[in-house]
Structure formats: C-alpha cells, structure tokens
Scaffold this active site. Sequence first.
Site, PDB file in Angstrom:
ATOM      1  N   ASP A   1      -5.082   3.744  -3.667  1.00 45.13           N
ATOM      2  CA  ASP A   1      -4.327   4.350  -4.496  1.00 45.13           C
ATOM      3  C   ASP A   1      -4.587   4.507  -5.988  1.00 45.13           C
ATOM      4  O   ASP A   1      -4.033   3.629  -6.540  1.00 45.13           O
ATOM      5  CB  ASP A   1      -3.284   5.251  -4.147  1.00 45.13           C
ATOM      6  CG  ASP A   1      -3.326   5.378  -2.805  1.00 45.13           C
ATOM      7  OD1 ASP A   1      -3.472   4.844  -1.770  1.00 45.13           O
ATOM      8  OD2 ASP A   1      -1.960   5.331  -2.102  1.00 45.13           O
TER       9      ASP A   1
ATOM     10  N   ARG B   1       7.937   7.281   0.347  1.00 43.13           N
ATOM     11  CA  ARG B   1       7.217   6.466  -0.179  1.00 43.13           C
ATOM     12  C   ARG B   1       6.601   7.489  -1.628  1.00 43.13           C
ATOM     13  O   ARG B   1       6.196   8.669  -1.259  1.00 43.13           O
ATOM     14  CB  ARG B   1       6.805   5.459  -0.028  1.00 43.13           C
ATOM     15  CG  ARG B   1       5.275   6.744   1.354  1.00 43.13           C
ATOM     16  CD  ARG B   1       4.382   5.038   1.742  1.00 43.13           C
ATOM     17  NE  ARG B   1       3.712   5.160   2.422  1.00 43.13           N
ATOM     18  CZ  ARG B   1       3.986   5.224   3.684  1.00 43.13           C
ATOM     19  NH1 ARG B   1       4.967   5.429   4.165  1.00 43.13           N
ATOM     20  NH2 ARG B   1       3.441   5.502   4.588  1.00 43.13           N
ATOM     21  N   ASP B   2       5.687   6.683  -2.503  1.00 39.08           N
ATOM     22  CA  ASP B   2       5.242   7.496  -3.563  1.00 39.08           C
ATOM     23  C   ASP B   2       5.222   8.372  -4.204  1.00 39.08           C
ATOM     24  O   ASP B   2       4.654   9.670  -5.209  1.00 39.08           O
ATOM     25  CB  ASP B   2       3.421   8.137  -2.059  1.00 39.08           C
ATOM     26  CG  ASP B   2       3.223   7.282  -1.879  1.00 39.08           C
ATOM     27  OD1 ASP B   2       3.254   5.461  -2.330  1.00 39.08           O
ATOM     28  OD2 ASP B   2       2.445   7.552  -0.957  1.00 39.08           O
TER      29      ASP B   2
ATOM     30  N   TRP C   1      -9.048   4.502   4.834  1.00 36.51           N
ATOM     31  CA  TRP C   1      -8.268   3.813   5.699  1.00 36.51           C
ATOM     32  C   TRP C   1      -9.365   3.990   6.753  1.00 36.51           C
ATOM     33  O   TRP C   1      -9.537   5.358   7.498  1.00 36.51           O
ATOM     34  CB  TRP C   1      -7.067   4.539   5.901  1.00 36.51           C
ATOM     35  CG  TRP C   1      -5.699   4.199   4.431  1.00 36.51           C
ATOM     36  CD1 TRP C   1      -5.465   5.351   4.159  1.00 36.51           C
ATOM     37  CD2 TRP C   1      -5.112   2.585   4.376  1.00 36.51           C
ATOM     38  NE1 TRP C   1      -4.796   4.643   3.201  1.00 36.51           N
ATOM     39  CE2 TRP C   1      -4.818   3.335   3.249  1.00 36.51           C
ATOM     40  CE3 TRP C   1      -6.115   1.996   4.757  1.00 36.51           C
ATOM     41  CZ2 TRP C   1      -4.044   2.387   2.483  1.00 36.51           C
ATOM     42  CZ3 TRP C   1      -5.563   0.860   3.394  1.00 36.51           C
ATOM     43  CH2 TRP C   1      -4.331   1.702   2.283  1.00 36.51           C
TER      44      TRP C   1
HETATM   45  C1  FRU Z   1      -1.994   5.787   0.569  1.00 34.43           C
HETATM   46  C2  FRU Z   1      -1.217   4.583   1.778  1.00 34.43           C
HETATM   47  C3  FRU Z   1       0.771   5.203   0.147  1.00 34.43           C
HETATM   48  C4  FRU Z   1       1.253   3.616   0.031  1.00 34.43           C
HETATM   49  C5  FRU Z   1      -0.677   2.565  -0.588  1.00 34.43           C
HETATM   50  C6  FRU Z   1      -0.403   1.238   0.426  1.00 34.43           C
HETATM   51  O1  FRU Z   1      -3.218   5.248   1.209  1.00 34.43           O
HETATM   52  O2  FRU Z   1      -0.405   4.748   2.296  1.00 34.43           O
HETATM   53  O3  FRU Z   1       1.101   6.137   0.369  1.00 34.43           O
HETATM   54  O4  FRU Z   1       2.226   3.878  -0.953  1.00 34.43           O
HETATM   55  O5  FRU Z   1      -1.269   3.351   0.408  1.00 34.43           O
HETATM   56  O6  FRU Z   1      -0.850   0.531  -0.632  1.00 34.43           O
END
Ligand code: FRU
Length: 496
Positions: free
Chosen positions: A48, A172-173, A303
């Site tokens: 990301d 998260r994020d 992914w």
């Molecule tokens: C999205 C993700 C996020 C996480 C990150 C981990 O691609 O899965 O949710 O913070 O990548 O690398």
Amino acid sequence: MGNLTVNQLKHAALIDRAGEALSSLESAMDRTYRLGYHLMPPAGWMNDPNGLIQFQGVYHAFYQHDPYQSKQGPMHWGHATSLDLVHWEHQPVALAPSETYDSGPAGGQGCWSGSAVDDNGTLTLIYTGHVDGRSPEEVQSLAVSVDGIVFNKPDQNPVIEDSPDRERFGFRDPKVWKRGELWYMAVGYGKDGLGKAIIYTSENLRVWTYRGAALESDGTMGDMWECPDLFPIGGGEHHALLISPMNTGSYKNLYVTGRFDYEACRLEKGYAELIDYGFDFYAPQTLLDDQGRRIMLAWMNIWGAVAPEQELGWYGAMTLPRELTLEADGTLRSRPVKELEVLRGEAVQASGIVLRDGEPAGVAGVAGQQLELIARIRPGDASEVGLRFFASADGEAYAEIVYDVAGGKLSMDRSRAGAGDGGVSVAPLSLLSDGTIELRLYLDRSSAELFANDGRIAMTNRIYGKADQTGISFVARGGEAELVSLDSWRLNGIWG
Ligand code: FRU
C-alpha cells in the site's frame, strides 16, 4: 541530532540496518520486469501507498515495505519524494517496527498502513501498529518529523489503544484530515461480518474520541474495509470514500460518493462503483495538493497474485498518480496527472485508418513497451473493436483490449500475454455521444493502465511479457471500424 532517547536511538539503528539490507538486495536484483516511469521500491517488497502528502512544497509517498526480502514480512515504511509527481527520489526507510506496539516475535507485525498530516510544520504519520496474536492486535500510533526524512515515535504512543468493540475483525489503516480546528480519522473496521469506516476526532492528534461509523457494508461490500480514505471533493459537503473491502468474492476496491455530515460523522451514500476495474489495483490513497487537486496513488498489485518479479529480488509498484474529480451524477473521473506529459518523447499521429474485420492493423512507428497511446475508435458496423499490445513478432503472444459494442463492455485480456496470472478484466462502458470510444493507455514494461472515455473508467493490470513483445495493432471484428485518431508517444524513463 540533539538528545535522542533510547527508543529513538534504537529506531535510528533499525533504519540504518534496513538501508544496508536494501542496498545488498538491490545489487543482486534482476531488472527484467522493472518499470521505466513508475514508483517502485529500490528492492524488496512494496504494498500500500501510505502517508501521501505535499509537505512544504514536496510530494511525499510512503509505502508498506519489507527492505529485507521481496515478500511481506515485518512492515516498514519505505519513502520517496517528488517535486512533480513524475520524478521520484528514494529516501531512507522512514519507519521500522521497533516498539512493543508495532513489533513482535513472529508472524504478521510491523508499522502497517496509515496517513500523513502537516501538524503546524511537523510532518506527522499516523499508522497502525500490528502484532499478530497480541491483544489487542492493532493500535493506532504516531511518528513525527521536522525535516520530513527522519521520524521518531512519541512516548504518547499508541494514541488509540484499542478498538471500540472487543469482538471485531480488523481495526487499521487510519486516514487523517483536518476540518476547521478538528482532526478527523477514518479507520478500517469489520464487525459482525460487515466492513465499516469508523470515525474518531481529536484536537491534538494525541487524544481521540470515537464518533461511530461513517458508513458500513450493506451486506454486499465485504467484512472488513481496508485503507478507507474519506475526503471532500467537488465542493459543499460532497465527499468520496475509497475502500478496499476484504472477502467480497467479486471485487477489490470501491468508491462511494455522497454528503458527509460532520456533526453526525455519517456519510449519506449516493453513488458507488469500482475505482478501477483491473486486477492489480488495491489500497488507493489520496492527497490534496496546493493546486487543490485530489490525487490518488494505489498499489499496482494484488494480494495472492502470481508475480514473476518476486523471484527477482523485488515486488510491487504504485499506479501512476491520477487526479480525481466528481461529476454531477456522483461518479468519479480518474485521469493521469498532467505533469506526466513531461515523459513524452518521440510522437506518432495517425487518423482515418480503416480497421477491417479480423485484420489487426499496425501503425508505422507505433511499437514498444514504454508508451502512451490515445486512440479514438468508431466501431461502425463492427461488433468488437480494440487493440493488441505486448504482442510478439509471430503474433502468438499478446494482451488485448476489446470493446463489445452491443454488450457495452470494455475488457482487457492478459491470458495470452506471458508469465504471471491470466484473466480478463471487464468494465461497463457506453459509447461517447459522437459514437466513438476513447482509449488512453499507458504501457510500462510489465504494466498496463487504461483510462477510457476521459477517465470514466480505469483498468490496471500487471502483464509479464518478454522484452521483445513490442507489437501494437488495432482490431475490429464482425464488421468494419475506423481508428478516427491516434496519438502515441514513447515515454522516457525516470530511473536513469
Ligand atoms: C492492505 C493491507 C492493510 C494493512 C497493510 C499491511 O493491503 O492489508 O490493511 O495495513 O496491507 O501491509
């Protein structure tokens, strides 16, 4: 460096170690599929985009990074800067997992995705500390810098120590923005099988108050929303929310536009569609620049993909920067930023070329793997029109973009193009009012980014052909069509 605390010294040592590991990976790297004008990690793993910001006139792109290997490990934040969104300079790794809240003995861990803000001259990163198996697994933390290069983690970390609910799937994020005197944070969340973007507010980035969900899945939009990005666009209370929903089965990214109520912290859902219809587009994030533009970058992979570059010492790239705009009907347009025109080299123009049924037609001087093409095609009585690219001399290997006129569908088929995953990406698309379609294509060795009908839809795929698959031709099937106009440029590289 002033007086550094023990923790700051430890972080600085880990950054140095990461830099050394990266240099040795880089010197051993095989460059076969390296891109010419996209942002990639110097070596190692990238996912990301994080912390996108224009800070003191400089564009910063951070990213999820493993500087030790070309697969996902303990996540660091890689860092690159640019003055024009086109030419990028790698900077030292910005964040390394170093504290109990962002590192652990094994498994998934590290400084996971987040965003950046300018806190009165301090570049402040807000990220998720993730440690598999710890309770809680995910917390929100800060890192600060005055020079925009060296970051420290303040003692107040983590600034959000737990999620609003005990039972949840992902927290998260964080994406932070300011409105008036208040900071707002959208965080990706999942609860009871529904993805959500939840909101916190703060006066000082250190103390946060939970305000509820801006939006949640209607049952079809996945069980966890990674990387939410909520931002004003198009004036008034209009906003857009970008999300990367997990476990939808069918799609991997989505935008929702509508009105955001800052009192209730709720997004009133208007229109929703995919941000990009390709396979290799995930975790987009935006920044607002000093020209008032909303600019998006995304991870140009996905992914679980089979990615031949991973065997070669690196993995991952960013899409081209795209400017987002809101139309009156609630749809977003995404167009490559204007600055990319500086890459244009040798140009070829053509017009009025008849495309006969089943006879792919090349255009003199138009070939290569590092190109920009803008083609306007009138299908006439053909049922399908399009173009082949990354084609081998014998015509056996190629990728193909096809517009199905009756079905109103645009597709990109990479199943005969080379190594890596195959598959056909498909998007709905109508003819323009003059009966043509416009295809704008950026090729860069192992990537293809397609923008159709002036940014109405975007489609991004990684495609791993051989270096001599440079052929380009235009196709019509089921009748005769016209290539009304073609503008094409060889694009210069940025990496020397
Ligand atoms: C999205 C993700 C996020 C996480 C990150 C981990 O691609 O899965 O949710 O913070 O990548 O690398």
